[in-house]
Scaffold this motif. Sequence first.
Motif, PDB file in Angstrom:
ATOM      1  N   TYR A 153      36.738  45.086  71.578  1.00 34.45           N
ATOM      2  CA  TYR A 153      35.931  43.992  71.020  1.00 34.45           C
ATOM      3  C   TYR A 153      35.216  44.442  69.750  1.00 34.45           C
ATOM      4  CZ  TYR A 153      32.833  39.974  70.835  1.00 34.45           C
ATOM      5  OH  TYR A 153      32.173  38.841  70.425  1.00 34.45           O
ATOM      6  N   ARG A 154      34.651  45.644  69.777  1.00 36.10           N
ATOM      7  CA  ARG A 154      33.965  46.156  68.578  1.00 36.10           C
ATOM      8  C   ARG A 154      34.947  46.341  67.430  1.00 36.10           C
ATOM      9  NH1 ARG A 154      31.178  49.236  72.539  1.00 36.10           N
ATOM     10  NH2 ARG A 154      32.572  51.010  72.192  1.00 36.10           N
ATOM     11  N   ARG A 155      36.142  46.803  67.729  1.00 40.97           N
ATOM     12  CA  ARG A 155      37.140  47.051  66.688  1.00 40.97           C
ATOM     13  C   ARG A 155      37.614  45.746  66.048  1.00 40.97           C
ATOM     14  NH1 ARG A 155      40.490  49.381  69.657  1.00 40.97           N
ATOM     15  NH2 ARG A 155      42.141  47.820  69.846  1.00 40.97           N
ATOM     16  N   ARG A 156      37.888  44.732  66.874  1.00 44.96           N
ATOM     17  CA  ARG A 156      38.442  43.476  66.365  1.00 44.96           C
ATOM     18  C   ARG A 156      37.367  42.471  65.978  1.00 44.96           C
ATOM     19  NH1 ARG A 156      42.427  43.294  71.352  1.00 44.96           N
ATOM     20  NH2 ARG A 156      44.104  44.634  70.580  1.00 44.96           N
ATOM     21  N   GLY A 157      36.239  42.543  66.675  1.00 45.54           N
ATOM     22  CA  GLY A 157      35.187  41.567  66.428  1.00 45.54           C
ATOM     23  C   GLY A 157      35.321  40.298  67.240  1.00 45.54           C
TER      24      GLY A 157
END
Length: 252
Positions: A153-157
């Motif tokens: 989630y942090r990587r893709r947003g």
Amino acid sequence: MPRPSLPAPDGAPAPPGILPRIANALLELLSPTRCVGCERPGTLLCENCLDRVAWIDPASSCLACGAPFGAIVCTECRGAATPLAWCLAAAAFDDPVPRLIRAYKDHGEQRAAHIIAELLVAYFGAAQERAGERLAACAPDAVTFVPVTAQAYRRRGFDHMEQVARIAAEGLGLPLVDALAKHGSADQRNFGRQGRLDQARGAYEVVADVSGRSLLLLDDVITTGATVNAAAEALLAQGASRVAALALARVW
């Protein structure tokens, strides 16, 4: 299987308000929308590429793992036990489907969520018409989805299946239950069959009340079935009455 009846393969609806519409028009001028399958300008998935999708016939697929032609003897799961009431995959993991999924997950083309959701809704409707008796073991009363890890989630947003599930639930006329959290940080694509099975065990936590629910669990791709099986086990352990799985694609 004949192509399910689908709406025109456009991207997301135009954003409301004059400023977002202007911004969207300027973006189209600077970087016109091109088909993820063939690079033709104009739409995110053109009619020619949509016609190339290898749909899986739900009347003859394996209902344990979603593989094509596995209704009698499945060469993929070989009759392994499953917590799923049934499992469907709409299409084989052949172009243009992998390109659509990669554009969405890895390149941030979030308009693809609408296309994927529409494909799932259309396929589910076609499956009910074509093979409804095979799906009688679970008539879903709510939709849920396989979530990403916090790291993804942090990587893709964004959580790609959450967006798809919200649109699909609306199209199916069912409530969405954001029921699962996924622990760990490994990308399943980096593992073989046994690695996927090992990583999936205990990876899912139920974070919403699913007691008595008959759930339709959505995912993008089924490779070994480890993910949807582990998610279903977690949901059933917390009181869900039945869990069925529907994915866009099946690797086989």
